[in-house]
Enzyme design. Structure first.
Site, PDB file in Angstrom:
ATOM      1  N   LYS A  41       1.077  -1.257   0.094  1.00 33.83           N
ATOM      2  CA  LYS A  41       0.056  -0.278   0.013  1.00 33.83           C
ATOM      3  C   LYS A  41       0.398   1.111   0.012  1.00 33.83           C
ATOM      4  CE  LYS A  41      -4.239   0.991   0.517  1.00 33.83           C
ATOM      5  NZ  LYS A  41      -5.411   0.715  -0.264  1.00 33.83           N
ATOM      6  N   GLY A  43     -25.750   1.297   2.714  1.00 28.04           N
ATOM      7  CA  GLY A  43     -25.736   2.057   1.414  1.00 28.04           C
ATOM      8  C   GLY A  43     -25.730   1.490   0.196  1.00 28.04           C
ATOM      9  N   VAL A  44     -25.462   2.139  -0.934  1.00 27.24           N
ATOM     10  CA  VAL A  44     -26.573   1.962  -2.641  1.00 27.24           C
ATOM     11  C   VAL A  44     -25.709   2.261  -3.197  1.00 27.24           C
ATOM     12  CG1 VAL A  44     -28.834  -0.006  -2.079  1.00 27.24           C
ATOM     13  CG2 VAL A  44     -28.905   2.873  -2.237  1.00 27.24           C
ATOM     14  N   GLY A  45     -24.990   2.753  -3.146  1.00 26.15           N
ATOM     15  CA  GLY A  45     -23.498   3.132  -3.953  1.00 26.15           C
ATOM     16  C   GLY A  45     -23.258   1.895  -5.405  1.00 26.15           C
ATOM     17  N   VAL A  82     -20.668  -0.494  -5.276  1.00 24.78           N
ATOM     18  CA  VAL A  82     -21.315  -2.129  -4.739  1.00 24.78           C
ATOM     19  C   VAL A  82     -23.229  -2.075  -4.303  1.00 24.78           C
ATOM     20  CG1 VAL A  82     -20.553  -3.682  -3.782  1.00 24.78           C
ATOM     21  CG2 VAL A  82     -18.988  -2.413  -4.288  1.00 24.78           C
TER      22      VAL A  82
HETATM   23  P1  NAD Z   1     -20.047   3.917  -2.644  1.00 23.17           P
HETATM   24  O1  NAD Z   1     -18.570   4.923  -2.589  1.00 23.17           O
HETATM   25  O2  NAD Z   1     -19.991   4.173  -4.537  1.00 23.17           O
HETATM   26  O3  NAD Z   1     -20.638   3.981  -2.772  1.00 23.17           O
HETATM   27  C1  NAD Z   1     -21.020   4.046  -0.760  1.00 23.17           C
HETATM   28  C2  NAD Z   1     -22.866   4.356  -0.440  1.00 23.17           C
HETATM   29  O4  NAD Z   1     -22.621   4.583   0.743  1.00 23.17           O
HETATM   30  C3  NAD Z   1     -22.496   6.008  -1.131  1.00 23.17           C
HETATM   31  O5  NAD Z   1     -23.995   5.848  -1.736  1.00 23.17           O
HETATM   32  C4  NAD Z   1     -23.126   6.863   0.279  1.00 23.17           C
HETATM   33  O6  NAD Z   1     -23.787   7.482   0.519  1.00 23.17           O
HETATM   34  C5  NAD Z   1     -23.306   5.666   1.431  1.00 23.17           C
HETATM   35  N1  NAD Z   1     -22.511   5.461   2.902  1.00 23.17           N
HETATM   36  C6  NAD Z   1     -22.244   6.486   3.405  1.00 23.17           C
HETATM   37  N2  NAD Z   1     -22.196   6.354   4.679  1.00 23.17           N
HETATM   38  C7  NAD Z   1     -23.171   6.087   4.385  1.00 23.17           C
HETATM   39  C8  NAD Z   1     -24.303   6.037   5.457  1.00 23.17           C
HETATM   40  N3  NAD Z   1     -23.892   6.568   6.789  1.00 23.17           N
HETATM   41  N4  NAD Z   1     -25.245   5.284   5.932  1.00 23.17           N
HETATM   42  C9  NAD Z   1     -26.176   5.391   4.671  1.00 23.17           C
HETATM   43  N5  NAD Z   1     -24.842   5.169   3.260  1.00 23.17           N
HETATM   44  C10 NAD Z   1     -24.178   6.015   3.620  1.00 23.17           C
HETATM   45  O7  NAD Z   1     -18.688   3.564  -2.205  1.00 23.17           O
HETATM   46  P2  NAD Z   1     -18.612   1.630  -3.062  1.00 23.17           P
HETATM   47  O8  NAD Z   1     -17.079   1.550  -4.567  1.00 23.17           O
HETATM   48  O9  NAD Z   1     -20.145   1.404  -3.407  1.00 23.17           O
HETATM   49  O10 NAD Z   1     -17.757   0.615  -1.987  1.00 23.17           O
HETATM   50  C11 NAD Z   1     -18.753   0.743  -0.616  1.00 23.17           C
HETATM   51  C12 NAD Z   1     -18.224  -0.373   0.275  1.00 23.17           C
HETATM   52  O11 NAD Z   1     -17.109  -1.574  -0.727  1.00 23.17           O
HETATM   53  C13 NAD Z   1     -16.712   0.579   0.753  1.00 23.17           C
HETATM   54  O12 NAD Z   1     -16.921   0.070   2.144  1.00 23.17           O
HETATM   55  C14 NAD Z   1     -15.820  -0.047  -0.021  1.00 23.17           C
HETATM   56  O13 NAD Z   1     -14.076   0.007   0.186  1.00 23.17           O
HETATM   57  C15 NAD Z   1     -15.362  -1.187  -0.162  1.00 23.17           C
HETATM   58  N6  NAD Z   1     -15.544  -1.824  -1.727  1.00 23.17           N
HETATM   59  C16 NAD Z   1     -15.586  -1.908  -2.418  1.00 23.17           C
HETATM   60  C17 NAD Z   1     -15.042  -2.511  -3.834  1.00 23.17           C
HETATM   61  C18 NAD Z   1     -15.778  -1.990  -5.273  1.00 23.17           C
HETATM   62  O14 NAD Z   1     -15.093  -2.252  -6.118  1.00 23.17           O
HETATM   63  N7  NAD Z   1     -16.107  -0.227  -5.969  1.00 23.17           N
HETATM   64  C19 NAD Z   1     -13.924  -3.581  -3.869  1.00 23.17           C
HETATM   65  C20 NAD Z   1     -13.915  -3.638  -2.640  1.00 23.17           C
HETATM   66  C21 NAD Z   1     -14.701  -2.928  -1.698  1.00 23.17           C
END
Ligand code: NAD
Length: 358
Positions: free
Chosen positions: A80, A179-181, A183
């Site tokens: 990292k 969290g519906v971002g 993933v």
């Molecule tokens: P993202 O930022 O697209 O989605 C996260 C979502 O969580 C956002 O929509 C945000 O508004 C919401 N959020 C934040 N705080 C919140 C709360 N207190 N209550 C409810 N919702 C809340 O991120 P992502 O890429 O979807 O990643 C999500 C998680 O998965 C992270 O922890 C990331 O480290 C992990 N992750 C992602 C990947 C990937 O491929 N994107 C891979 C491994 C791990």
């Protein structure tokens, strides 16, 4: 305390500090292990209050990447990079070029990618100075957005957890997604298609509305998601969702989601286990994203194109590994996160020995 006694040091192969006066780069690249292959892990830019805090983060995250990559069974070790600085005000092309030269000095022992505070655009500057950068765009080896692959791995992990803990398939099962971002939204679509009922929350109203419209999910407030009447709680937002305050409120028997660092402390994982809940260790179930990146690195090294079939095979293997964790957890009466750490360490140790013997 010396570096070697640091609680997060745990056998790091090398810890490298880089300083570039002209651009102001202050960066630490920690390489935990290259036993399984070149170390891979993103580059984070953060305004750490001290170099000690930056070091601690680099060590912790680099070891975590070693474990994640070992559990994903990909030919990559763990590393990292952290850049000390404010990503909003201190980014310059020269800074990332200097970072690229730092990565290049490690001669391929460490591959970088984006992480918090670092964008694909920043990495284009680093790429001018080194080829050890994953996350290309518009290239035959490019792996693209990892989120759909991460979500597919999480979806399979949820299905496996439901089968193991409840002896059911996903039809009619209720999953609460925090969290519906990226993933979380892909996961919601997959679960909906498999006949699961959804309860969702997010702090972003627009993301919530879009997913609820597509899937018919019930929407609750971020505070209420923990008490949702669901069989599965899927953390897909930030880390630390499962802690001493939220754990007693959870109605779900299964915790399986995509977020990193879901357990606020390892002790929380022990409490979960003692309560008879099933926790799918986060860094195993969410390994799809790094599998995607590994396919890009392999293609770049071999001068070939991105191989989606290899990714699919590794996703199958990831689900098998998750099942191995669950089986051993029951047989050995130990929490899943402890079993997962042990399997990861054993895989790394075996690779290190094989390397020495070769
Ligand atoms: P993202 O930022 O697209 O989605 C996260 C979502 O969580 C956002 O929509 C945000 O508004 C919401 N959020 C934040 N705080 C919140 C709360 N207190 N209550 C409810 N919702 C809340 O991120 P992502 O890429 O979807 O990643 C999500 C998680 O998965 C992270 O922890 C990331 O480290 C992990 N992750 C992602 C990947 C990937 O491929 N994107 C891979 C491994 C791990």
């Amino acid at each position: 305390m010396t570096l070697f006694d640091h609680p997060a040091f745990e056998g790091h192969e090398s810890v490298n500090a880089f300083f570039d006066e002209k651009s102001g780069l202050k960066c630490i690249i920690a390489v935990h292990s290259t036993a399984l292959g070149p170390a891979a892990g993103g580059c984070r830019m953060w305004p750490y209050a001290s170099a000690d805090l930056a070091l601690e983060d680099a060590l912790r995250l680099s070891r975590a990447m070693s474990y994640k990559n070992a559990m994903a069974d990909i030919p990559l070790g763990g590393g990292k990079a952290v850049i000390i600085g404010d990503a909003r005000t201190q980014k310059t092309p020269a800074l990332f070029e200097a970072f690229g030269r730092a990565v290049d000095q490690l001669g391929g022992r460490y591959w970088t990618a984006e992480d918090v505070g670092v964008s694909p655009a920043d990495l284009t500057h680093a790429r001018r100075e080194t080829r050890y950068v994953a996350g290309l765009e518009g290239h035959p080896a490019a792996s693209g957005d990892p989120s759909p692959v991460t979500a597919e791995g999480v979806f399979r992990g949820v299905a496996l957890s439901v089968r193991r803990a409840l002896n059911r398939d996903l039809a009619g099962i209720t999953v609460a997604i925090q969290g519906v971002g990226h993933v979380g939204a892909y996961l919601a679509d997959k679960l909906h298609a498999a006949g699961a009922k959804l309860i969702i929350t997010d702090t972003n109203a627009e993301a919530l509305r879009a997913v609820a419209e597509r899937t018919g999910a019930k929407v609750v407030s971020p505070a209420d998601i923990f008490e949702a009447n669901a069989e599965v709680f899927a953390p897909c937002a930030l880390g630390g969702a499962i802690n001493a305050e939220t754990l007693p409120r959870l109605k779900a028997r299964i915790i399986a989601g995509g977020a990193n660092n879901q357990l606020a402390t390892p002790e929380v994982g022990r409490v979960l286990f003692e309560r008879g809940m099933l926790y799918a260790p986060d860094y195993v179930i969410n390994g799809g994203g790094i599998i995607n990146v590994a396919a890009e690195i392999a293609a770049l090294e071999a001068g070939t194109s991105f191989d989606a079939t290899w990714v699919a095979t590794k996703l199958d293997r990831l689900t098998e590994t998750l099942e191995e964790v669950m089986t051993r957890s029951i047989a050995e009466r130990r929490p899943t996160h402890e079993v997962a750490n042990e399997i990861a360490k054993a895989r790394i140790a075996a690779a290190a020995e094989a390397k020495l013997a070769a």
